[in-house]
Design an enzyme around this catalytic site. Structure first.
Site, PDB file in Angstrom:
ATOM      1  N   ASN A  11      -4.395 -13.108  -1.185  1.00  0.00           N
ATOM      2  CA  ASN A  11      -5.416 -12.644  -1.543  1.00  0.00           C
ATOM      3  C   ASN A  11      -6.170 -13.443  -2.739  1.00  0.00           C
ATOM      4  O   ASN A  11      -5.981 -13.514  -3.600  1.00  0.00           O
ATOM      5  CB  ASN A  11      -5.513 -11.537  -1.914  1.00  0.00           C
ATOM      6  CG  ASN A  11      -6.901 -10.534  -2.716  1.00  0.00           C
ATOM      7  OD1 ASN A  11      -7.529 -11.192  -2.211  1.00  0.00           O
ATOM      8  ND2 ASN A  11      -6.794  -9.092  -2.729  1.00  0.00           N
ATOM      9  N   ARG A  69      -5.933 -12.754   3.103  1.00  0.00           N
ATOM     10  CA  ARG A  69      -6.776 -11.670   3.722  1.00  0.00           C
ATOM     11  C   ARG A  69      -7.979 -12.470   3.361  1.00  0.00           C
ATOM     12  O   ARG A  69      -8.550 -13.359   2.270  1.00  0.00           O
ATOM     13  CB  ARG A  69      -6.554 -10.821   2.187  1.00  0.00           C
ATOM     14  CG  ARG A  69      -7.364  -9.861   1.475  1.00  0.00           C
ATOM     15  CD  ARG A  69      -7.628  -8.677   0.645  1.00  0.00           C
ATOM     16  NE  ARG A  69      -9.214  -8.206   0.434  1.00  0.00           N
ATOM     17  CZ  ARG A  69      -9.806  -8.050  -0.390  1.00  0.00           C
ATOM     18  NH1 ARG A  69     -10.061  -8.124  -1.700  1.00  0.00           N
ATOM     19  NH2 ARG A  69     -11.424  -7.484  -0.008  1.00  0.00           N
ATOM     20  N   HIS A 105     -13.621  -3.219   3.411  1.00  0.00           N
ATOM     21  CA  HIS A 105     -12.064  -1.854   2.928  1.00  0.00           C
ATOM     22  C   HIS A 105     -11.292  -1.870   4.312  1.00  0.00           C
ATOM     23  O   HIS A 105     -10.638  -0.773   4.669  1.00  0.00           O
ATOM     24  CB  HIS A 105     -12.210  -1.013   1.971  1.00  0.00           C
ATOM     25  CG  HIS A 105     -12.573  -0.970   0.918  1.00  0.00           C
ATOM     26  ND1 HIS A 105     -13.721  -0.502   0.272  1.00  0.00           N
ATOM     27  CD2 HIS A 105     -11.570  -2.096  -0.026  1.00  0.00           C
ATOM     28  CE1 HIS A 105     -13.858  -0.397  -0.458  1.00  0.00           C
ATOM     29  NE2 HIS A 105     -13.331  -1.726  -1.231  1.00  0.00           N
ATOM     30  N   HIS A 131     -11.673   5.535   0.635  1.00  0.00           N
ATOM     31  CA  HIS A 131     -11.326   4.879  -0.066  1.00  0.00           C
ATOM     32  C   HIS A 131     -11.863   4.130  -1.247  1.00  0.00           C
ATOM     33  O   HIS A 131     -12.832   3.379  -1.692  1.00  0.00           O
ATOM     34  CB  HIS A 131     -11.475   2.885   0.717  1.00  0.00           C
ATOM     35  CG  HIS A 131     -10.388   2.479   0.103  1.00  0.00           C
ATOM     36  ND1 HIS A 131      -9.345   1.713   0.614  1.00  0.00           N
ATOM     37  CD2 HIS A 131     -11.159   1.540  -1.433  1.00  0.00           C
ATOM     38  CE1 HIS A 131      -8.450   0.754  -0.291  1.00  0.00           C
ATOM     39  NE2 HIS A 131     -10.218   1.029  -1.873  1.00  0.00           N
ATOM     40  N   GLY A 141     -11.579   2.984  -4.763  1.00  0.00           N
ATOM     41  CA  GLY A 141     -10.769   2.013  -6.084  1.00  0.00           C
ATOM     42  C   GLY A 141     -12.235   1.441  -7.155  1.00  0.00           C
ATOM     43  O   GLY A 141     -13.235   2.396  -7.159  1.00  0.00           O
ATOM     44  N   GLY A 180     -14.157  -0.582  -6.198  1.00  0.00           N
ATOM     45  CA  GLY A 180     -15.168  -0.629  -4.526  1.00  0.00           C
ATOM     46  C   GLY A 180     -14.266   0.184  -4.619  1.00  0.00           C
ATOM     47  O   GLY A 180     -13.344   0.730  -4.561  1.00  0.00           O
ATOM     48  N   ARG A 214     -20.688  -1.179  -8.968  1.00  0.00           N
ATOM     49  CA  ARG A 214     -22.044  -1.745  -8.174  1.00  0.00           C
ATOM     50  C   ARG A 214     -23.120  -0.028  -7.878  1.00  0.00           C
ATOM     51  O   ARG A 214     -21.863   0.950  -7.776  1.00  0.00           O
ATOM     52  CB  ARG A 214     -21.477  -1.604  -6.791  1.00  0.00           C
ATOM     53  CG  ARG A 214     -20.238  -3.223  -6.863  1.00  0.00           C
ATOM     54  CD  ARG A 214     -19.965  -3.194  -5.287  1.00  0.00           C
ATOM     55  NE  ARG A 214     -19.793  -4.113  -5.103  1.00  0.00           N
ATOM     56  CZ  ARG A 214     -18.096  -4.502  -4.858  1.00  0.00           C
ATOM     57  NH1 ARG A 214     -18.056  -2.955  -4.490  1.00  0.00           N
ATOM     58  NH2 ARG A 214     -17.518  -5.912  -4.507  1.00  0.00           N
ATOM     59  N   ARG A 266     -10.909   6.497 -14.890  1.00  0.00           N
ATOM     60  CA  ARG A 266      -9.933   7.766 -16.840  1.00  0.00           C
ATOM     61  C   ARG A 266     -10.514   7.530 -17.545  1.00  0.00           C
ATOM     62  O   ARG A 266     -10.406   8.363 -18.054  1.00  0.00           O
ATOM     63  CB  ARG A 266      -8.357   6.655 -16.740  1.00  0.00           C
ATOM     64  CG  ARG A 266      -7.582   6.697 -16.125  1.00  0.00           C
ATOM     65  CD  ARG A 266      -6.585   5.781 -15.890  1.00  0.00           C
ATOM     66  NE  ARG A 266      -6.912   4.281 -15.691  1.00  0.00           N
ATOM     67  CZ  ARG A 266      -6.222   3.550 -15.285  1.00  0.00           C
ATOM     68  NH1 ARG A 266      -4.524   4.003 -14.636  1.00  0.00           N
ATOM     69  NH2 ARG A 266      -6.402   2.469 -14.618  1.00  0.00           N
ATOM     70  N   GLY A 287      -9.276   7.730  -5.502  1.00  0.00           N
ATOM     71  CA  GLY A 287      -8.856   9.096  -4.575  1.00  0.00           C
ATOM     72  C   GLY A 287      -7.234   9.984  -4.991  1.00  0.00           C
ATOM     73  O   GLY A 287      -7.091  10.600  -4.877  1.00  0.00           O
ATOM     74  N   ASN A 346      -5.385   9.677  -7.441  1.00  0.00           N
ATOM     75  CA  ASN A 346      -5.111   9.649  -8.906  1.00  0.00           C
ATOM     76  C   ASN A 346      -6.124  10.772  -9.599  1.00  0.00           C
ATOM     77  O   ASN A 346      -5.804  12.045 -10.104  1.00  0.00           O
ATOM     78  CB  ASN A 346      -4.940   9.253  -9.686  1.00  0.00           C
ATOM     79  CG  ASN A 346      -4.142   7.559  -9.737  1.00  0.00           C
ATOM     80  OD1 ASN A 346      -2.783   7.993  -9.675  1.00  0.00           O
ATOM     81  ND2 ASN A 346      -4.456   6.563  -8.823  1.00  0.00           N
ATOM     82  N   GLU A 394      -1.942  -2.459   1.390  1.00  0.00           N
ATOM     83  CA  GLU A 394      -3.133  -3.163   2.027  1.00  0.00           C
ATOM     84  C   GLU A 394      -1.958  -4.222   2.766  1.00  0.00           C
ATOM     85  O   GLU A 394      -1.775  -5.421   3.287  1.00  0.00           O
ATOM     86  CB  GLU A 394      -4.403  -3.561   1.449  1.00  0.00           C
ATOM     87  CG  GLU A 394      -5.713  -2.966   2.455  1.00  0.00           C
ATOM     88  CD  GLU A 394      -6.417  -3.298   0.561  1.00  0.00           C
ATOM     89  OE1 GLU A 394      -7.510  -3.700   1.236  1.00  0.00           O
ATOM     90  OE2 GLU A 394      -6.544  -2.815  -0.492  1.00  0.00           O
TER      91      GLU A 394
HETATM   92  P1  AMP Z   1      -7.962   0.389  -7.808  1.00  0.00           P
HETATM   93  O1  AMP Z   1      -9.305  -0.331  -7.388  1.00  0.00           O
HETATM   94  O2  AMP Z   1      -8.284   0.952  -6.074  1.00  0.00           O
HETATM   95  O3  AMP Z   1      -7.057  -0.169  -8.177  1.00  0.00           O
HETATM   96  O4  AMP Z   1      -8.730   1.875  -9.026  1.00  0.00           O
HETATM   97  C1  AMP Z   1      -9.197   1.287  -9.479  1.00  0.00           C
HETATM   98  C2  AMP Z   1     -10.030   2.773 -10.585  1.00  0.00           C
HETATM   99  O5  AMP Z   1      -8.675   3.739 -10.337  1.00  0.00           O
HETATM  100  C3  AMP Z   1     -10.065   2.240 -11.882  1.00  0.00           C
HETATM  101  O6  AMP Z   1     -11.189   3.183 -11.933  1.00  0.00           O
HETATM  102  C4  AMP Z   1      -8.759   3.892 -12.205  1.00  0.00           C
HETATM  103  O7  AMP Z   1      -9.795   4.480 -13.559  1.00  0.00           O
HETATM  104  C5  AMP Z   1      -8.891   4.419 -10.865  1.00  0.00           C
HETATM  105  N1  AMP Z   1      -7.571   5.157 -11.893  1.00  0.00           N
HETATM  106  C6  AMP Z   1      -5.869   5.110 -11.210  1.00  0.00           C
HETATM  107  N2  AMP Z   1      -5.365   6.421 -12.064  1.00  0.00           N
HETATM  108  C7  AMP Z   1      -6.464   6.819 -12.515  1.00  0.00           C
HETATM  109  C8  AMP Z   1      -6.111   8.164 -12.681  1.00  0.00           C
HETATM  110  N3  AMP Z   1      -4.553   8.868 -13.515  1.00  0.00           N
HETATM  111  N4  AMP Z   1      -6.505   9.450 -13.243  1.00  0.00           N
HETATM  112  C9  AMP Z   1      -8.440   8.605 -12.873  1.00  0.00           C
HETATM  113  N5  AMP Z   1      -8.706   7.490 -12.426  1.00  0.00           N
HETATM  114  C10 AMP Z   1      -7.465   6.526 -11.690  1.00  0.00           C
END
Ligand code: AMP
Length: 398
Positions: A10, A89, A178, A206, A208, A210, A239, A283, A331, A333, A384
């Site tokens: 990727n 990717r 995504h 989804h 994250g 993004g 964003r 977090r 989503g 966590n 992915e």
């Molecule tokens: P990703 O781009 O899919 O890796 O997701 C990153 C996002 O997931 C970041 O904003 C992190 O703060 C959030 N994240 C990861 N673990 C937790 C958690 N335990 N509680 C809340 N947000 C989380």
């Protein structure tokens, strides 16, 4: 005989993420991340069995240097001879591909032709493919596109209400992103719930750094919140998601900013970061919101509210709603955001099970609604890399 391995790459303009997966079990044997590519202090970090090793790339600080270092690492581990195919990717295929493809010269040309649709990503993806072709000579390479899964969207979902000649002449339309994650999570959700995916109306979020949502009916994407670029739709880490397009002329007139500067503000300084004035990391936002930080409280509420509005609109696209699915870092966590979203969406027939919501974290899948909820909400971790590896193995005849 040892199992064959698939290398998944990727590539970004200054980074390369890689994973080596066992084709039979799907287990990851090695992860790597090359950073600062094209700068003198480029390096690559390998992760094997939880242990990290950093290797300097200054002798060849580019994508080819990174793939070369990866081959050396695989040799050191005695795994190089087992790599059977490479999956890449690729961000945008425009309307050229609705599925993953085995890469040949025509596919390379088609990816190049889509560069105006993903000006930062597609050239980097091509660099990664060429590096893999040069260093892992003779192995099949497969392209897995972020946009491909959304090619089933109907014209009324993908067309912008602007003069149609811009679509005809430039391909200006909504493509969505995504897609690899949605395809994986849609299949996993059907499996997890014991339902036929061809008879399931899903909205998948989804979430994250993004973030997007997609409506999936009969296993096919009907609509999604990202558009021509990943900027459209939800509030994200940095964003803005949807804004009135007049924000451009307003900021240009009042602050004499260029189109590029405003685009950068909307992509890199907005979202959770811009609202909270603290961080793009969910977090941190949750921790500070719990202490009463006004910006963090507002950021959390806006993220959840915009998402809930989109989920309701995606239920229109799916023709109803059987399952609401949460995936991605947030989503998978954030029980806090899931609880807020289900509260906003209660009128759709979603009833939160508090205990189940707390349990479905840190990689655990689970239903988070009560038994009498008319719509099921579920947490399904995305993967992915595995999806890319499976496509790669299939198209390489492994
Ligand atoms: P990703 O781009 O899919 O890796 O997701 C990153 C996002 O997931 C970041 O904003 C992190 O703060 C959030 N994240 C990861 N673990 C937790 C958690 N335990 N509680 C809340 N947000 C989380």
């Amino acid at each position: 005989m040892s199992n064959k391995l698939i290398l998944v790459l990727n590539c970004g303009s200054s980074s390369l993420k890689g994973a080596v997966l066992d084709n039979s079990s799907g287990d990851i044997l090695l992860n790597c991340l090359a950073e600062k590519l094209n700068l003198a202090d480029a390096y690559i970090t390998f992760k094997v069995n939880g242990e990290k090793q950093k290797v300097d790339l200054s002798a060849q600080p580019n994508h080819t240097g990174a793939v070369g270092a990866l081959l050396e690492k695989l040799k050191e581990m005695g795994l190089d001879g087992r790599i059977a195919a490479i999956g890449h990717r690729v961000v945008s295929a425009g309307e050229a591909f609705s599925e993953s493809v085995l890469i040949n010269d025509e596919v390379m040309a088609a990816i190049e032709k889509c560069t105006p649709l993903a000006p930062l990503h597609n050239p980097a993806n091509l660099l990664g493919i060429r590096a893999a072709q040069n260093i892992f000579k003779g192995l099949p390479n497969v392209a897995v596109f972020d946009t491909a899964f959304h090619q089933t969207m109907p014209a009324h979902a993908y067309t912008y209400a602007i003069p149609r000649k811009y679509y005809r002449e430039l391909g200006l339309r909504r493509y969505g992103f995504h897609g690899t994650s949605y395809r994986f999570v849609a299949d996993e959700t059907a499996r997890f719930l014991g339902k036929d995916k061809n008879n399931l109306r899903m909205v998948i979020a989804h979430l994250g750094n993004g973030a997007s949502v997609a409506a999936i009916k009969n296993g096919q994407s009907q609509d999604t919140s990202m558009g021509l670029t990943p900027l459209e739709g939800l509030v994200m880490g940095t964003r803005s998601g949807d804004v009135d397009p007049s924000v451009f002329s307003f900021l240009a007139d009042n602050l004499k900013l260029s189109v590029q500067e405003i685009t950068d503000i909307l992509n890199k300084q907005s979202g959770l970061l811009g609202i909270s004035e603290l961080s793009n990391d969910c977090r941190t936002i949750e921790e500070e919101a719990a202490k009463g930080h006004e910006g963090a409280v507002l950021a959390l509420e806006m993220f959840s509210y915009r998402l809930a509005k989109y989920i309701a609109s995606m239920a229109v696209a799916a023709g109803g709603l059987d399952a609401l699915v949460f995936t991605g870092g947030i989503g998978e966590n954030s029980d806090t955001i899931r609880a807020k979203v289900l509260d906003y969406c209660a009128f759709l027939g979603l009833k939160l099970d508090n205990e189940a919501n707390l349990a479905a974290r840190f990689g655990n899948a689970g239903v988070i609604t009560t038994a009498d909820s008319t719509v099921t909400a579920v947490v399904i971790p995305t993967n992915e890399e595995l999806m890319i590896a499976q496509d790669t193995a299939r198209l390489s005849g492994l």
